[in-house]
Enzyme design. Structure first.
Site, PDB file in Angstrom:
ATOM      1  N   LYS A 111      63.098  41.204  17.803  1.00  0.00           N
ATOM      2  CA  LYS A 111      63.570  39.821  17.670  1.00  0.00           C
ATOM      3  C   LYS A 111      65.022  39.872  17.241  1.00  0.00           C
ATOM      4  O   LYS A 111      65.476  40.857  16.649  1.00  0.00           O
ATOM      5  CB  LYS A 111      62.749  39.066  16.613  1.00  0.00           C
ATOM      6  CG  LYS A 111      62.715  37.567  16.837  1.00  0.00           C
ATOM      7  CD  LYS A 111      61.753  37.168  17.951  1.00  0.00           C
ATOM      8  CE  LYS A 111      61.779  35.688  18.218  1.00  0.00           C
ATOM      9  NZ  LYS A 111      60.663  35.285  19.109  1.00  0.00           N
TER      10      LYS A 111
HETATM   11  P1  NAD Z   1      63.444  24.844  21.205  1.00  0.00           P
HETATM   12  O1  NAD Z   1      64.687  25.049  20.449  1.00  0.00           O
HETATM   13  O2  NAD Z   1      63.501  24.673  22.688  1.00  0.00           O
HETATM   14  O3  NAD Z   1      62.632  23.568  20.637  1.00  0.00           O
HETATM   15  C1  NAD Z   1      62.298  23.419  19.298  1.00  0.00           C
HETATM   16  C2  NAD Z   1      61.784  21.986  19.112  1.00  0.00           C
HETATM   17  O4  NAD Z   1      61.273  21.840  17.789  1.00  0.00           O
HETATM   18  C3  NAD Z   1      62.827  20.897  19.302  1.00  0.00           C
HETATM   19  O5  NAD Z   1      62.238  19.812  19.991  1.00  0.00           O
HETATM   20  C4  NAD Z   1      63.148  20.464  17.872  1.00  0.00           C
HETATM   21  O6  NAD Z   1      63.592  19.115  17.805  1.00  0.00           O
HETATM   22  C5  NAD Z   1      61.799  20.646  17.232  1.00  0.00           C
HETATM   23  N1  NAD Z   1      61.839  20.814  15.783  1.00  0.00           N
HETATM   24  C6  NAD Z   1      62.633  21.622  15.055  1.00  0.00           C
HETATM   25  N2  NAD Z   1      62.338  21.489  13.758  1.00  0.00           N
HETATM   26  C7  NAD Z   1      61.340  20.590  13.668  1.00  0.00           C
HETATM   27  C8  NAD Z   1      60.603  20.036  12.618  1.00  0.00           C
HETATM   28  N3  NAD Z   1      60.852  20.359  11.353  1.00  0.00           N
HETATM   29  N4  NAD Z   1      59.626  19.151  12.907  1.00  0.00           N
HETATM   30  C9  NAD Z   1      59.365  18.807  14.191  1.00  0.00           C
HETATM   31  N5  NAD Z   1      60.034  19.286  15.228  1.00  0.00           N
HETATM   32  C10 NAD Z   1      61.012  20.156  14.970  1.00  0.00           C
HETATM   33  O7  NAD Z   1      62.486  26.077  20.819  1.00  0.00           O
HETATM   34  P2  NAD Z   1      61.270  26.664  21.647  1.00  0.00           P
HETATM   35  O8  NAD Z   1      61.776  27.774  22.511  1.00  0.00           O
HETATM   36  O9  NAD Z   1      60.480  25.566  22.224  1.00  0.00           O
HETATM   37  O10 NAD Z   1      60.441  27.382  20.473  1.00  0.00           O
HETATM   38  C11 NAD Z   1      59.564  26.646  19.623  1.00  0.00           C
HETATM   39  C12 NAD Z   1      58.641  27.626  18.927  1.00  0.00           C
HETATM   40  O11 NAD Z   1      57.907  28.368  19.920  1.00  0.00           O
HETATM   41  C13 NAD Z   1      59.309  28.689  18.060  1.00  0.00           C
HETATM   42  O12 NAD Z   1      58.426  28.995  16.990  1.00  0.00           O
HETATM   43  C14 NAD Z   1      59.418  29.879  18.979  1.00  0.00           C
HETATM   44  O13 NAD Z   1      59.518  31.103  18.277  1.00  0.00           O
HETATM   45  C15 NAD Z   1      58.095  29.762  19.707  1.00  0.00           C
HETATM   46  N6  NAD Z   1      58.016  30.425  21.017  1.00  0.00           N
HETATM   47  C16 NAD Z   1      58.918  30.172  22.000  1.00  0.00           C
HETATM   48  C17 NAD Z   1      58.765  30.804  23.232  1.00  0.00           C
HETATM   49  C18 NAD Z   1      59.678  30.502  24.394  1.00  0.00           C
HETATM   50  O14 NAD Z   1      59.397  31.012  25.498  1.00  0.00           O
HETATM   51  N7  NAD Z   1      60.710  29.706  24.247  1.00  0.00           N
HETATM   52  C19 NAD Z   1      57.720  31.712  23.449  1.00  0.00           C
HETATM   53  C20 NAD Z   1      56.792  31.927  22.421  1.00  0.00           C
HETATM   54  C21 NAD Z   1      56.956  31.271  21.215  1.00  0.00           C
END
Ligand code: NAD
Length: 421
Positions: A111
């Site tokens: 990471k």
């Molecule tokens: P992103 O930046 O695209 O979206 C994050 C979202 O969460 C945004 O809509 C933001 O407004 C919202 N957010 C942030 N803080 C918040 C809060 N306190 N309350 C409510 N909403 C809140 O990120 P992402 O890529 O969608 O990742 C989200 C999660 O999924 C993370 O934990 C990441 O590690 C995990 N993840 C992502 C992927 C991927 O392919 N992108 C894969 C596996 C896991």
């Protein structure tokens, strides 16, 4: 039930280590192997200067961590957030190792992250930060050893800049250096959607296995970024009723069901859920407590804790985010009889499609989106049953089953390879 470490505070690393200790105890893995798996293999911290638009120079701190190389090259996203810390990146790297093992793809976990709020920088500043960070971590990343991908606060454009920077240093294009790139430079069809689709393939399989009626499922999703928005969209397309969604500014609840494509279009035009004519605006706390069948935290870690888990009003929590439930949150949910489909299974669709992208880049042979989605679905269904069977065999919850499956596979590979020298 999880064994509790009294020093547990709500930090991602405390959560990851508490889950790990519980699983290795159940597996009876010996001291040396457990100690090796508990620590990250390599950790790089970089402090680097970037010129801002006003001519000033700002120094940023970033990290890249390799947790394990036992089952293959390291794989894991890069996060841009003001809350990034060394311990958070360690936890996320460790979860990546177990996740890749759970879905049985040949990677170890990594990471990275930069302490930066991407919303506070222009596109040009973000490009400067990304290119300099990519250069600083070039010591660690390469297509055979460590392949980054997007995470919170980063996206396909960030990956394009990293790919271009790395390629400029080598004098030829190296698309396999990152996954989650735009399709026109070697990205994969279906990668953008893969995590959210994978979440819903897993939820649907869980319903089928538990003999619950998926057609009547009412879904609430916290977070409306890559994972949350595609999860909501896929749930809507699968015929579920999406009753709640939220982002960092708050949420929207409609017990009659939200028309997700219409809401997406509204949000794109207006930048938020505000002003949408249907449903009612609610807070993030309300979203976590709203009445639904499946609550899908898809924003960030530590959302379902000792203070919020008790309010959950769902039959199932499906973890789109990494580490959204603390060990105390888990205990509360288990005691309430809520089925928790754990992150290292539920959101693994992203890394599965990243693996497909990497294979395509290495072979210079690209697949159709249908092939990607069909293979993704097959792997998510198989992995759900691997985890479910493990948890039944150990008479434990799905999280512990997933941890035991993943950690067990890494430990076995370690034993097969033997100890160097
Ligand atoms: P992103 O930046 O695209 O979206 C994050 C979202 O969460 C945004 O809509 C933001 O407004 C919202 N957010 C942030 N803080 C918040 C809060 N306190 N309350 C409510 N909403 C809140 O990120 P992402 O890529 O969608 O990742 C989200 C999660 O999924 C993370 O934990 C990441 O590690 C995990 N993840 C992502 C992927 C991927 O392919 N992108 C894969 C596996 C896991």
């Amino acid at each position: 039930m999880m064994t509790q470490n009294p020093q547990v505070v709500d930090s991602a690393l405390a959560t990851a280590l508490s889950q790990f200790d519980h699983a290795v105890h159940l597996l009876g893995i010996n001291g040396g192997t457990a100690a090796m798996l508990r620590a990250c293999k390599r950790e790089l911290t970089v402090n680097f200067p970037v010129r801002m638009d006003d001519g000033s120079v700002k120094v940023f701190t970033g990290y890249r961590i390799h947790h394990s190389t036992v089952r293959g090259p390291c794989k894991g996203g890069i996060r841009y957030s003001p809350h990034v810390s060394l311990d958070e990146v360690r936890a996320l790297a460790m979860w990546m190792t177990w996740k890749c093992a759970v879905v049985n793809i040949p990677y170890g976990g990594a990471k990275g992250g930069v302490i930066v709020d991407p919303k506070k920088h222009s596109l040009r500043e973000l490009e400067g930060i990304t290119r300099r960070y990519a250069t600083e971590i070039a010591l660690f990343i390469n297509p055979s050893g460590d392949i980054p991908a997007p995470d919170m606060g980063t996206n396909a454009q960030t990956m394009a800049w990293i790919m271009d920077t790395y390629s400029m240093h080598h004098g030829y294009s190296v698309p396999a250096i990152v996954t989650g790139k735009p399709v026109n430079i070697g990205g994969s069809a279906g990668r953008l959607e893969a995590t959210g689709r994978g979440v819903m393939f897993t939820v649907r399989e869980a319903f089928k296995t538990l003999k619950w009626d998926f057609a009547k499922a009412r879904i609430a999703v916290q977070g409306f970024g890559n994972v949350g928005s595609i999860t909501a969209q896929t749930a809507y397309e699968m015929g579920c009723t999406v009753v709640g969604v939220s982002d960092i500014e708050g949420g929207l609840y409609d017990p009659n069901g939200i028309n997700v494509p219409e809401l997406q279009a509204h949000r794109k035009q207006n930048g938020s859920f505000h002003g949408y004519s249907k449903g009612k605006l609610i807070s993030n706390e309300d979203l976590l407590a709203c009445e639904c069948d499946v609550l899908i935290p898809a924003a960030m870690e530590n959302q379902l804790t000792r203070s919020t888990a008790g309010n959950v009003n769902a039959r199932m929590v499906a973890e789109g985010a990494n580490g959204p439930t603390t060990p105390e949150g888990d205990e509360i949910l288990n005691a309430k009889g809520v089925i928790v489909v754990p992150d290292i299974l539920c959101n693994a669709g992203g890394v599965v499609a990243s693996y497909f992208e990497w294979v395509q880049d290495l072979q210079q042979l690209f697949w159709e989106e249908d092939d990607i989605t069909t293979r993704l679905e097959r792997i998510m269904i198989r992995s759900f049953h691997d985890v479910y069977d493990k948890s039944q065999q150990l008479k434990t919850d799905l999280r512990t089953g997933a941890q035991c499956l993943g950690i067990g596979r890494v430990a076995e590979a370690h034993i097969t390879r033997g100890l160097y020298p």
